[in-house]
Design a protein around this motif. Structure first.
Motif, PDB file in Angstrom:
ATOM      1  N   ALA A  14      -6.964  -1.569   9.253  1.00  0.00           N
ATOM      2  CA  ALA A  14      -5.966  -1.128   7.562  1.00  0.00           C
ATOM      3  C   ALA A  14      -4.484  -1.228   7.075  1.00  0.00           C
ATOM      4  N   ARG A  15      -4.021  -1.818   7.342  1.00  0.00           N
ATOM      5  CA  ARG A  15      -2.869  -2.526   7.485  1.00  0.00           C
ATOM      6  C   ARG A  15      -1.760  -2.065   5.784  1.00  0.00           C
ATOM      7  N   ALA A  16      -1.267  -0.656   5.659  1.00  0.00           N
ATOM      8  CA  ALA A  16      -1.319  -0.075   4.064  1.00  0.00           C
ATOM      9  C   ALA A  16      -0.376  -1.556   3.069  1.00  0.00           C
ATOM     10  N   PRO A  17      -1.251  -1.541   2.530  1.00  0.00           N
ATOM     11  CA  PRO A  17      -0.484  -2.312   0.709  1.00  0.00           C
ATOM     12  C   PRO A  17       1.209  -2.155   1.028  1.00  0.00           C
ATOM     13  N   ARG A  18       2.107  -3.748   0.414  1.00  0.00           N
ATOM     14  CA  ARG A  18       3.113  -3.601   0.090  1.00  0.00           C
ATOM     15  C   ARG A  18       3.882  -4.457  -1.256  1.00  0.00           C
ATOM     16  N   LEU A  19       4.710  -4.768  -1.293  1.00  0.00           N
ATOM     17  CA  LEU A  19       5.276  -5.659  -1.887  1.00  0.00           C
ATOM     18  C   LEU A  19       6.405  -6.165  -1.944  1.00  0.00           C
ATOM     19  N   MET A  20       7.056  -6.716  -2.168  1.00  0.00           N
ATOM     20  CA  MET A  20       8.570  -7.467  -2.684  1.00  0.00           C
ATOM     21  C   MET A  20       9.257  -7.004  -3.276  1.00  0.00           C
ATOM     22  N   LEU A  21      10.749  -6.969  -3.332  1.00  0.00           N
ATOM     23  CA  LEU A  21      11.090  -6.438  -4.845  1.00  0.00           C
ATOM     24  C   LEU A  21      11.388  -7.910  -5.633  1.00  0.00           C
ATOM     25  N   SER A  22      11.568  -8.760  -4.825  1.00  0.00           N
ATOM     26  CA  SER A  22      11.764  -9.672  -5.398  1.00  0.00           C
ATOM     27  C   SER A  22      10.269 -10.834  -6.296  1.00  0.00           C
ATOM     28  N   ARG A  23       9.884  -9.782  -6.016  1.00  0.00           N
ATOM     29  CA  ARG A  23       8.341 -10.737  -7.080  1.00  0.00           C
ATOM     30  C   ARG A  23       8.322  -9.168  -7.348  1.00  0.00           C
ATOM     31  N   LEU A  24       8.658  -7.900  -7.854  1.00  0.00           N
ATOM     32  CA  LEU A  24       8.368  -6.988  -8.892  1.00  0.00           C
ATOM     33  C   LEU A  24       9.396  -7.140  -9.790  1.00  0.00           C
ATOM     34  N   ALA A  77      -0.721   2.076 -11.075  1.00  0.00           N
ATOM     35  CA  ALA A  77      -0.747   1.378 -10.381  1.00  0.00           C
ATOM     36  C   ALA A  77       0.263  -0.608  -9.863  1.00  0.00           C
ATOM     37  N   TRP A  78       0.560  -0.742  -8.920  1.00  0.00           N
ATOM     38  CA  TRP A  78       1.687  -1.264  -8.547  1.00  0.00           C
ATOM     39  C   TRP A  78       0.459  -2.122  -8.139  1.00  0.00           C
ATOM     40  N   GLN A  79       1.094  -3.146  -8.467  1.00  0.00           N
ATOM     41  CA  GLN A  79       0.529  -5.141  -8.800  1.00  0.00           C
ATOM     42  C   GLN A  79       1.998  -5.778  -8.236  1.00  0.00           C
ATOM     43  N   PRO A  80       1.701  -7.234  -7.505  1.00  0.00           N
ATOM     44  CA  PRO A  80       2.743  -8.232  -7.420  1.00  0.00           C
ATOM     45  C   PRO A  80       3.003  -8.876  -9.076  1.00  0.00           C
ATOM     46  N   ASP A  81       2.249  -8.631  -9.979  1.00  0.00           N
ATOM     47  CA  ASP A  81       2.893  -9.224 -11.179  1.00  0.00           C
ATOM     48  C   ASP A  81       2.745  -8.502 -12.368  1.00  0.00           C
ATOM     49  N   ARG A  82       2.785  -6.625 -12.009  1.00  0.00           N
ATOM     50  CA  ARG A  82       2.497  -6.225 -13.166  1.00  0.00           C
ATOM     51  C   ARG A  82       3.263  -4.352 -12.987  1.00  0.00           C
TER      52      ARG A  82
END
Length: 434
Positions: A14-24, A77-82
């Motif tokens: 159950a790896r926690a969701p993550r986002l990279m700033l460069s994509r956000l 919701a946090w998504q890589p594209d929005r």
């Protein structure tokens, strides 16, 4: 790189969701009706006082030509594209930064961080956000690897992000600095490592590091002792006489004398006058010697006892000498009733001797010594020939003036260009070097 170097929350299925700033960055901000409001230009975090993972507190979005603040709690919701908002209403007042806020794009991305695991300054090429176990998002990782031209931004195929807690950010924003935990992770570093970092840092980075180090006067003094003379003088130049005296008051007398000598002539007496009386007497005495002689190298604190002192009593004196330079305690000296040097015994020999024996019977009755005018070559040769960790300095009547320690000699005899060689790897923290 081992697993200790990766970001947190990375284990298990159950790896926690993550986002990279460069994509956000530049992604769309979508309201509750699915309408595009604008695009994301920055992410705001707050550096916690306990030094933990900084929580995301909001976003900065550009709507038309206006930058506005969006609280983290209204993000559905946090998504890589929005980024999807839970409301169609947005406060259109222009964004104004508040005390304690750190902007990841403006303050961190592309800026240098202090890598406390490896004692060096590195650039942050990307940062990682992770969904926290209690909800919300936190700043969890940083990428200090420069991307090669064939890699897409935000794509990291060969290495993981490293744990944010292995770094100290140099954000250059004083209001945010004031609310941060004093020293934070800088305590992991030795004074010599902090001095090396200061010599490599830009002027704003130096100010930020020193602002944090200033919270611990003893550490601050130790760091200034490790700086080379030019850098030390440069960093003291912008301080008031009272501030300079405050640093020098916590330095060893021999190091303090060197620091005073490095000040402009017109500032020396005013700074000396602000030192505590006992410290000022020691420093003034040392300033009377040329810095390239034994008198200029010695420290005036030494453990010197009467010859009738027992070994047990001498060890008790070592135990109680908490304000004496530890290196100077490697040797205990004996004195005649009129203060002349009579003997010397190393600390190991003292520990191995009969506790009831006197120093008169156990100490070397003819210790190697030098006059105050001895030069550095003579000093280094004697200490090398006789394997001495300390070397006593005496006057013409054989009275003990002070002691030279091996670290003082090394500082003067190691070629300056050796100090600029590539440092050895550090192993006192988590995280492999980039």
């Amino acid at each position: 790189m081992n697993s200790a170097a990766t970001t947190p929350f990375a284990t298990g299925p159950a790896r926690a969701p993550r986002l990279m700033l460069s994509r956000l960055l530049k992604t769309a901000a979508i309201d509750a009706r699915g309408q595009r409001l604008g695009h994301l230009v920055d992410v705001i975090v707050r550096l916690p006082a306990d030094g933990g993972y900084p929580p995301v507190t909001g976003l900065v979005a550009e709507l038309g030509r206006r930058q506005v603040f969006i609280p983290a709690e209204v993000v559905r919701a946090w998504q890589p594209d929005r980024v999807e908002l839970a409301s169609a209403r947005v406060d259109l007042r222009a964004f104004q930064r508040r005390e304690g806020e750190v902007l990841l794009r403006a303050d961190v991305l592309g800026h240098r961080l202090l890598d406390t695991a490896n004692a060096r300054l590195v650039h942050a090429h990307d940062v990682e956000l992770t969904a926290g176990p209690a909800g919300g998002w936190v700043l969890s990782g940083v990428d200090v690897h420069r991307l090669r031209w064939l890699h897409r931004p935000g794509h990291h195929p060969h290495h993981p992000f490293r744990d944010w807690l292995a770094f100290e950010p140099l954000i250059g924003h004083q209001p945010s600095l004031r609310v941060r935990h004093p020293l934070a992770r800088l305590r992991r570093l030795k004074p010599a490592e902090l001095a090396d970092l200061l010599e490599d840092a830009s002027a704003p980075e130096q100010r930020e590091i020193l602002t944090q180090v200033h919270a611990d006067p003893e550490l601050e003094a130790d760091v200034f002792e490790e700086l080379d003379d030019d850098q030390q003088s440069h960093l003291l130049a912008d301080r008031s006489d009272a501030e300079v005296a405050d640093v020098i008051a916590h330095m060893r007398a021999d190091e303090a004398a060197d620091a005073i000598a490095g000040l402009p002539h017109e500032r020396r007496l005013p700074v000396l006058g602000l030192l505590p009386d006992q410290h000022r007497v020691k420093v003034t005495t040392l300033l009377g010697y040329h810095n390239a002689t034994a008198g200029g190298l010695m420290g005036v604190d030494a453990l010197a006892l009467p010859g009738h002192t027992t070994v047990h009593e001498a060890l008790q004196a070592v135990h109680q000498a908490t304000t004496t330079q530890p290196e100077a305690l490697a040797t205990v000296y004996t004195l005649t009733p009129d203060g002349r040097l009579a003997g010397a015994i190393g600390l190991v020999a003292l520990l191995q001797a009969d506790p009831d024996a006197t120093l008169h019977t156990t100490a070397d009755p003819d210790p190697v010594h030098v006059p105050a005018h001895a030069d550095q070559i003579e000093i280094a040769t004697l200490m090398a020939d006789y394997n001495l960790p300390t070397l006593p300095v005496v006057d013409n009547d054989h009275h003990l003036l002070g002691v030279i320690t091996i670290d003082d000699v090394l500082d003067e005899t190691i070629p300056a260009n050796w100090r600029r060689r590539e440092p050895a790897p550090h192993h006192h923290g988590a995280g492999a070097a980039a």
